[in-house]
Design an enzyme around this catalytic site. Structure first.
Site, PDB file in Angstrom:
ATOM      1  N   GLY C  40      19.703  32.851  32.071  1.00  0.00           N
ATOM      2  CA  GLY C  40      20.258  32.809  33.414  1.00  0.00           C
ATOM      3  C   GLY C  40      19.297  33.435  34.408  1.00  0.00           C
ATOM      4  O   GLY C  40      18.562  34.374  34.077  1.00  0.00           O
ATOM      5  N   GLY C  42      20.364  33.980  37.811  1.00  0.00           N
ATOM      6  CA  GLY C  42      21.098  34.380  39.012  1.00  0.00           C
ATOM      7  C   GLY C  42      20.780  35.820  39.343  1.00  0.00           C
ATOM      8  O   GLY C  42      19.744  36.349  38.916  1.00  0.00           O
ATOM      9  N   LEU C  43      21.645  36.477  40.079  1.00  0.00           N
ATOM     10  CA  LEU C  43      21.343  37.857  40.470  1.00  0.00           C
ATOM     11  C   LEU C  43      21.115  38.735  39.253  1.00  0.00           C
ATOM     12  O   LEU C  43      20.142  39.472  39.186  1.00  0.00           O
ATOM     13  CB  LEU C  43      22.478  38.414  41.325  1.00  0.00           C
ATOM     14  N   ALA C  44      22.016  38.644  38.271  1.00  0.00           N
ATOM     15  CA  ALA C  44      21.889  39.514  37.104  1.00  0.00           C
ATOM     16  C   ALA C  44      20.663  39.138  36.270  1.00  0.00           C
ATOM     17  O   ALA C  44      19.919  40.006  35.823  1.00  0.00           O
ATOM     18  CB  ALA C  44      23.158  39.443  36.253  1.00  0.00           C
ATOM     19  N   HIS C 266      40.920  33.412  44.474  1.00  0.00           N
ATOM     20  CA  HIS C 266      40.514  33.856  45.809  1.00  0.00           C
ATOM     21  C   HIS C 266      41.435  33.250  46.857  1.00  0.00           C
ATOM     22  O   HIS C 266      41.676  32.052  46.856  1.00  0.00           O
ATOM     23  CB  HIS C 266      39.069  33.417  46.064  1.00  0.00           C
ATOM     24  N   SER C 284      34.639  32.687  53.255  1.00  0.00           N
ATOM     25  CA  SER C 284      34.426  34.107  52.956  1.00  0.00           C
ATOM     26  C   SER C 284      35.629  34.978  53.297  1.00  0.00           C
ATOM     27  O   SER C 284      36.288  34.808  54.314  1.00  0.00           O
ATOM     28  CB  SER C 284      33.228  34.628  53.736  1.00  0.00           C
ATOM     29  N   ARG C 337      42.360  40.605  46.940  1.00  0.00           N
ATOM     30  CA  ARG C 337      42.449  39.168  46.758  1.00  0.00           C
ATOM     31  C   ARG C 337      43.667  38.730  45.955  1.00  0.00           C
ATOM     32  O   ARG C 337      44.333  37.763  46.303  1.00  0.00           O
ATOM     33  CB  ARG C 337      41.181  38.680  46.063  1.00  0.00           C
ATOM     34  N   HIS C 429      38.055  31.705  41.430  1.00  0.00           N
ATOM     35  CA  HIS C 429      36.813  32.109  42.063  1.00  0.00           C
ATOM     36  C   HIS C 429      35.888  32.894  41.136  1.00  0.00           C
ATOM     37  O   HIS C 429      34.682  32.740  41.157  1.00  0.00           O
ATOM     38  CB  HIS C 429      37.152  32.968  43.281  1.00  0.00           C
ATOM     39  N   LEU C 469      28.135  40.848  43.712  1.00  0.00           N
ATOM     40  CA  LEU C 469      26.696  40.928  43.958  1.00  0.00           C
ATOM     41  C   LEU C 469      26.209  42.298  43.549  1.00  0.00           C
ATOM     42  O   LEU C 469      25.151  42.459  42.942  1.00  0.00           O
ATOM     43  CB  LEU C 469      26.413  40.679  45.438  1.00  0.00           C
TER      44      LEU C 469
END
Lengths: 226, 249, 664
Positions: C40, C42-44, C266, C284, C337, C429, C469
């Site tokens: 992966g 992505g951010l991680a 969400h 958002s 949420r 979500h 994030l």
């Protein structure tokens, strides 16, 4: 100097050349037009021939003139090689061609326009410059020594319909070339500013109409009114 | 309600195949997205045991940059500032013919049907599109104030989604808009300014090496960019590159 | 099996500091000999791959995308939390920790969550240094906004594209390491199997999506940063290709799946418009800062709106029910949420929904525009303005704040949200559940780590906004680079893993057999149609509100669907080509198993907590009721096709008092 070679291998470097040479040629057009407007003086060609004499004999002007030829050829050479390179880089094109209204026709056909201008220049130079350089012209004397009578050659040419048409078409092509070229030269030098660029673009549009119009008036004037 | 559409879709088995157009009829709903319309077509094709049309997509929110397609001659279709996935069928007319082609450039070889290889863009970033800072080295986030407007301008460039529409739109196949957006994004920030000279030199060189065309200021990229990245970015890149060449050591 | 969380000793606030000073280190010369696979980008994943490479490890990073920059982290809109207290509103590491634990309904590990809060501030610093163009104040300093479930402003953002900007930062860091050769990037490669050698994770089988070739890749450790599994529901805000395959293949090799039933729904998404819907789009959460949520008080009005005979703007103020403000006066529209989502469902179930399907509520900016308009007018010294002029001024402010979101809404729905209130409805979500990991982020399989949404560790039963994030980057930049040392320090004398070992050959055969099986079924239904049906079952039976009978029914349906899938799915083409349908088939096959496990977990957890709402466990007012006496544990499941087995990790709370979550 490898760094300089590297620089001119890139699109940025090549377009910098195009921009500089283009701007020089744009300036040249003004000078040329100012001189040519002497043709509108009703003095039997004295002012025009004196101007032509000055332009061909003054040593400083001569240097500039050779610079001008060099820049013109460089502009043409780099421009054409860019066009060939870019055609290859694009490769296969889409079957449907869309014309975005935000994109000018001229901007996509600069090489074609440029080559037409080059062809026009060959004709133009062959007509006047070549004759002048090879002593095919008569000489006249306005009291400051002999000068070549370019005026008679010009006014004779401008009586020929096909030459007048060719000149007018040449100027239309030039106008299109300038329509994109003027503002593009600034972009190529990296000049794009939210405050000043709108002015440059507007000025460029007027420039690309008025200068060629000025040139085109001369053959028309001679053909219809002389 | 509903739209009956005639599709002319570019089909190409792989990179060695010549490729050709195939015609399809498809029924769409106005509220569908363009890709959902293609989903419907693919569902029918699979049902007939035919190969579905390959196209790239992922987030379907207009941000990942995976979707592409040249729709009736325009990268990402007829709407300005809209990616294909955000294009909805209400912008098409009943009975319309829609021609769908891949993004075209010699640097984007076709993989299959409408899928092209855009990895050249990644290699441009790898050449210098970063700030050389290791994890853990950073000072406090507020140690360098950045003028609000400057940060906004930087953001506008950073909004590039790397879809490659600029390259596809450009008659020269140039990646100047993509490359310059990254250069301006980082160059406007004090953190990125430090190594701007080497960054711009390396990225421009890589752009050339990949075989992208050279920008001739046509502006088709700007006109088709789904994120409205402007030609100002390209001018910025030119300034930075000229400066790096003539003033650098 | 006993689950050892390996939480360090000592006071909560010192655990991570002490850990960092005592965790075994790997010397630079040894790091060069070690290989790590990261799944992966992505951010991680990107942050971990870049950081590990900077430290000297040899990293192989895999993504099924054509570029690491396309990972779905890119779509996160609102922001990222950090306990910087720049807003001087009393924020602190402890408060961020407390909010996260409370927001998660006391179902996460104290130590992990505290560490997350501790790392949060460094993330902002790191990202600023990378050139992330965060929003700034006029003075040039970083700007903050508030987000759901908290009462301080600690959310950093870059317009409505924070995820994109953070991912680009991580992608740039990754690109830099790719250029140095320390990271070898494998684009368009999908992990299809985990290879264990002597019980340790030593490599993967990856399929090259362009050619179909199965490749064996060995490494000393494997890090999964492959995201969440929200796409089990088919319709979700996840990207179309987001999948659970890498994690699920690991589960099938013995990794435990923790709390799979914790799904975040969400509240602010664009409602479903038709049967062809392929995904849902999030608006958002930051919109709830200024938008007011309401439905018509009178059912007759709602019915007229559903029929298109009335519009939202036609309903007079006194006939509107701002139900969040009414039910939760303290937090109002900014409740977490899960609370907001359930409240919307309640109103729609009562018949007060506002679109043709009756499954939507209004999110209205009219008040905000007037409020901002009056502020602007006063700033500019304008007096005697008409309402329309004030609204125009306010509209500009709203447009500056949320312009891109409003545009997106208009593109999708064809309605102008400045003129008519937005319609929103909850959608799947995020998944708080994930692979079970200990404090080191290591799964129960030695050498297999899981970071970001892929693991279960930090958000309990509900994740607060702007925390995903934060977790992805905390794990990748600041946690894993340390904790992976706890494993790799003992591997320095392990030679390079040979991908021709029998374990790899065996795993490859297994994967090949699965692919051949899928291709050979040659049935009559598309993969997509199975996925849609699975999603519908999951939504109906294991969605926003769950009950025993429904879950039991759901499990039966999923099992039956799985059986049908293996009898009647049609996968066109062959393995040896670029075949997106085949890739999808493999993913959907995994979702079918994971879906069943989610239902079983939901069935087991008969309490309500966070995103998991059991109708049997609710107060008379309909609020969720937790059962700490029986369910204060992590449910970690070992997969078995017939009877998955559950292991418990008790959750101990020594630093916070377990309270009923109240946002009233």
């Amino acid at each position: 100097m490898k760094w300089l070679v590297t620089f001119f291998e890139t699109g940025v470097g090549k377009k910098l050349l195009m921009g500089f040479t283009g701007l020089f040629l744009i300036l040249f057009l003004v000078v040329h037009l100012v001189g040519n407007l002497q043709l509108l003086k009703d003095d039997g060609g004295e002012a025009f021939n004196t101007y032509a004499h000055f332009m061909t004999t003054n040593p400083l002007i001569k240097v500039i003139a050779y610079g001008n030829y060099f820049f013109l050829l460089l502009h043409a050479f780099v421009g054409i090689s860019l066009a060939i390179y870019n055609r290859k880089a694009k490769g296969k094109r889409n079957a449907v061609a869309f014309k975005n209204p935000r994109v000018t026709w001229a901007s996509q056909n600069m090489a074609l326009l440029g080559m037409l201008i080059l062809a026009f220049l060959f004709m133009h130079m062959g007509d006047f410059w070549f004759k002048m350089k090879t002593g095919q012209l008569n000489v006249v004397d306005y009291g400051n020594g002999e000068v070549k009578d370019l005026f008679s050659a010009v006014s004779a040419s401008f009586k020929e319909l096909w030459i007048v048409i060719a000149y007018v078409i040449g100027q239309i092509v030039l106008a299109y070339h300038l329509w994109h070229g003027f503002q593009s030269a600034f972009q190529s030098l990296g000049v794009n500013h939210i405050k000043y660029t709108p002015f440059i673009k507007q000025f460029g549009k007027w420039y690309s109409i008025l200068i060629p119009l000025g040139f085109a008036i001369l053959p028309l004037y001679y053909y219809f009114f002389k | 309600m509903g739209l009956n559409l005639k599709l002319k879709v570019w089909r190409q088995k792989n990179n060695k195949d010549e490729g050709h157009f195939e015609d399809y009829q498809v029924k769409a709903d106005e509220d569908m997205s363009f890709l959902e319309m293609l989903d419907v077509l693919n569902e029918e094709l699979v049902h007939e045991k035919k190969e579905p049309v390959a196209f790239e997509h992922d987030c379907r929110e207009g941000i990942c940059g995976a979707c592409s397609l040249v729709i009736n001659g325009r990268p990402h279709g007829p709407n300005a500032a809209t990616t294909t996935c955000q294009l909805h069928m209400r912008h098409f007319k009943d009975g319309q013919t829609i021609v769908i082609e891949p993004f075209r450039a010699s640097t984007f070889p076709v993989i299959k049907d409408l899928v092209v290889d855009r990895s050249a863009l990644d290699r441009i970033i790898q050449a210098g599109g970063f700030v050389s800072v290791n994890t853990g080295q950073a000072p406090d986030g507020n140690s360098i104030p950045i003028e609000k407007n400057r940060a906004e301008h930087s953001f506008e460039s950073a909004a590039c989604i790397g879809c490659g529409a600029c390259v596809a739109a450009c008659p020269n196949g140039s990646a100047a808009l993509f490359t310059s957006a990254k250069i301006r994004h980082l160059g406007l920030l004090p953190q990125g300014k430090v190594e701007e000279g080497t960054r711009v030199a390396n990225m421009v060189a890589q752009m050339n090496k990949e075989g992208f065309g050279m920008c001739s200021n046509i502006g088709a990229c700007e006109a088709e960019c789904p994120k409205e990245i402007t030609l100002q970015n390209i001018a910025y890149m030119k300034r930075a590159y000229i400066k790096a060449t003539f003033s650098g050591e | 099996m006993t689950l050892e969380s390996k939480i360090p000793e000592g006071p909560l606030a010192d655990k991570w500091t002490n850990y960092k000073s005592t965790v075994p280190l790997v010397a630079p010369n040894n790091k060069r000999k070690l290989e790590v696979i990261v799944i992966g980008s992505g951010l991680a994943g990107a942050s971990a791959a870049a950081s590990l490479a900077e430290m000297g490890y040899n990293v192989k990073c895999f993504t099924f995308h054509d570029s690491p920059r396309r990972a779905h982290s890119i779509a996160a809109q609102g922001g990222i939390n950090a306990a910087k207290n720049y807003a001087n509103d009393g924020d602190s590491v402890y408060r961020l920790f407390y909010d996260t634990i409370k927001g998660g309904d006391y179902r996460s590990r104290e130590a992990n969550t505290y560490r997350l809060a501790e790392c949060s501030a460094s993330i902002i610093d790191q990202c600023v240094a990378q050139g992330v163009p965060f929003a700034r104040e006029y003075g040039g300093l970083l700007e903050n906004r508030s987000f759901g479930g908290v009462q301080v402003s600690r959310t950093f953002y870059a317009r409505g594209q924070t995820g994109q900007q953070l991912l680009i930062g991580a992608y740039q860091a990754l690109s830099r390491q790719i250029a140095t050769g320390k990271v070898k990037m494998y684009n368009r490669h999908e992990m299809l199997n985990l290879v264990l050698v002597e019980g340790k994770a030593r490599g993967i089988i990856a399929r090259n999506l362009l050619t179909g070739a199965l490749e064996r890749h060995g490494a000393h450790a494997v890090v999964l940063a492959s995201g969440g599994y929200g796409n089990v529901f088919y319709l979700s805000t996840n990207a179309m290709l987001s999948n659970a395959t890498a994690a699920w293949k690991s589960v099938k090799k013995g990794a435990l799946m923790a709390n799979p039933c914790y799904t975040q729904i969400h509240p602010t998404c664009i409602p479903v418009s038709g049967h062809y819907q392929s995904k849902l789009t999030l608006m958002s959460e930051s919109l709830r800062n200024d938008g007011r949520v309401w439905v018509p008080k009178k059912k007759e009005d709602a019915v007229l709106i559903q029929q298109g005979k009335k519009r939202g703007v036609d309903i007079p103020e006194e006939d509107r029910d701002y139900y969040l403000e009414r039910r939760y006066p303290a937090f109002g529209n900014l409740v977490p949420r899960d609370v907001a989502s359930r409240a919307a469902k309640v109103e729609c179930d009562k018949g007060h929904g506002v679109n043709p399907t009756g499954l939507a509520v209004f999110l209205d900016f009219a008040d905000a525009m007037m409020r901002y308009g009056r502020m602007e007018a006063s700033k500019k010294g304008l007096v005697n303005l008409s309402d329309a002029e004030i609204k125009a001024l306010g509209r500009q402010v709203v447009s500056d704040k949320y312009g891109n979101l409003f545009e997106m809404y208009e593109k999708i729905t064809g309605e102008n949200p400045y003129e008519t209130p937005m319609k929103i409805y909850p959608a799947v979500h995020y998944t708080m559940g994930g692979l079970w990991v200990d404090y080191n982020l290591e799964t129960n399989i030695p050498g297999l780590f899981a970071t970001g949404e892929c693991n279960f560790s930090d958000h309990g039963a509900n994740r607060l906004g702007a925390s995903a994030l934060m977790q992805g980057l905390a794990d990748g930049y600041f946690v894993l680079p340390y904790t992976i040392g706890s494993f790799l320090a003992h591997e320095i004398s392990t030679p390079k893993i040979d991908p021709d070992r029998p374990e790899f050959i065996e795993a490859e055969k297994e994967t090949k057999a699965q692919i051949d099986k899928l291709l050979s079924i040659n049935g009559s239904q598309s993969v997509e149609s199975f996925h849609r049906r699975l999603g519908q079952i999951m939504w109906d039976h294991c969605g926003m509100a769950r009950n025993e009978a429904g879950l039991k029914e759901g499990r039966k349906l999923v099992r039956a669907l799985r059986e049908e899938f293996y009898k009647d799915v049609f996968v066109p083409g062959s393995n040896e080509e670029y075949n997106p349908e085949l890739a999808k088939a493999i993913r959907v096959a995994d979702f079918m198993e994971l879906g069943e496990l989610m239902i079983m977990d939901a069935l087991n957890r008969s309490e309500s907590c966070g995103g998991h709402f059991r109708e049997e466990s609710a107060s008379p007012e309909g609020e969720a009721m937790r059962n700490d006496a029986e369910f204060a544990y992590v449910a970690a499941w070992k997969w078995d096709e017939n009877e998955p087995e559950m292991f418990k990790e008790p959750l101990e709370f020594k630093n916070v008092e377990l309270k009923t979550r109240s946002y009233k």
